[in-house]
Design a protein around this motif. Sequence first.
Motif, PDB file in Angstrom:
ATOM      1  N   ILE A 157     -23.034 -42.732  -3.887  1.00 36.90           N
ATOM      2  CA  ILE A 157     -23.449 -43.323  -2.619  1.00 36.90           C
ATOM      3  C   ILE A 157     -22.221 -43.351  -1.724  1.00 36.90           C
ATOM      4  N   ASP A 158     -22.211 -42.508  -0.721  1.00 32.34           N
ATOM      5  CA  ASP A 158     -21.102 -42.447   0.235  1.00 32.34           C
ATOM      6  C   ASP A 158     -21.543 -43.090   1.541  1.00 32.34           C
ATOM      7  N   ARG A 159     -20.778 -44.085   1.971  1.00 38.85           N
ATOM      8  CA  ARG A 159     -21.085 -44.768   3.223  1.00 38.85           C
ATOM      9  C   ARG A 159     -19.792 -45.093   3.947  1.00 38.85           C
ATOM     10  N   PHE A 160     -19.927 -45.307   5.242  1.00 38.58           N
ATOM     11  CA  PHE A 160     -18.791 -45.855   5.984  1.00 38.58           C
ATOM     12  C   PHE A 160     -19.220 -47.189   6.571  1.00 38.58           C
ATOM     13  N   ARG A 161     -18.489 -48.221   6.209  1.00 35.92           N
ATOM     14  CA  ARG A 161     -18.761 -49.560   6.712  1.00 35.92           C
ATOM     15  C   ARG A 161     -17.463 -50.147   7.264  1.00 35.92           C
ATOM     16  N   PRO A 162     -17.411 -50.410   8.562  1.00 36.87           N
ATOM     17  CA  PRO A 162     -16.200 -51.026   9.116  1.00 36.87           C
ATOM     18  C   PRO A 162     -16.014 -52.430   8.576  1.00 36.87           C
TER      19      PRO A 162
END
Length: 355
Positions: A157-162
């Motif tokens: 699971i690849d995500r970008f979360r600031p």
Amino acid sequence: MITSTNPVRWAVAGFGSGGRIFHAPLVDAAPSMQLVAVVTSNSERRRLVRQSYPDASVVANLAELAAMGVQGVTISTPSGTHAALAATALDLGLAVVVDKPFALDEASAAGLVELALLRRGVLIPFQNRRWDSDFRTIEKLIDQGVLGRVFRFASRIDRFRPITSGWSATGSAAEGGGALHDLGPHLVDQALQLFGPVATVYAELSTFRSGSGADDDFQLSLRHVGGVLSTLSAGKASAAQGPRFLVNGSTSGFVIDGFDVQESQLKAGYSPRDLGETWGVEPPSAYGRLVRTDGTTIVVPSERGRWDSFYPAVAATVRDQAPAPVQGAEAILTARVLDAARQSALSGSVVKVQQ
């Protein structure tokens, strides 16, 4: 045992993203359940509850639920509070669903399951991703023997979360923060469902985002007792996404990109009640690809995602003593693997998992 055919009276504790986006809509859409209360003391979230579910009461603590005739509650509060609040709910005589992580370590998970047995209560871990469209498709291919003898499985699971000011980004691992606590239970549970017990674990935990309170990236290498090698990875600092699943066997491999549609449906404000038979249905563009050893590629239609089946199954457990959709003992096994992963990351070595 409850013999009435009336809907099971249910509550949700916590109205952050988990309670508001995931649990409340799924409970509300289950014909065998009635969302009668939400537990939150946050004034803005209380307003949101009244706006979204005007027939539901808003209460400040679990103790008020039993007096209202509530039969069960979902714990969807900050991760570090799950086990303690679930124990309180069991002591109050409530059936309990616990969002992931079920507990922060194996000892806490085992203690919670033991308490449920002592209280003769219902205790169900929330592992909704067993009913993801892509995962159900892989289950079907394996069950049908299409892949032959499976030897390698990759799930990511690849995500970008600031970074935000919330507990999930700034909280330490001891408080339940970090990617391993957040996404690890999903990936480990899926691997255990497919391939059974784990013999060894090697793990790397990393923190890439400045200001993150705990790990925001992990990679786990699991050697299952049956011989399959599972590579599980997840990150919250990843702008680019890799394949969601890649599984290889002696006769074929299967790869699928993207992410199960049900989360985006909920985030868009829809529920199973709104979408009916189109709930959880993936578009053809999201289908996975079966690749045979001779190079032939076949597009495989995805199984329908069925998160909508979880809470009706919970209601059947509460009302009819039907088997729970997820067992507490399974959450203990998942926690055991995650404990071994943390030990491996600290020692830099492969850790054997006790059977």
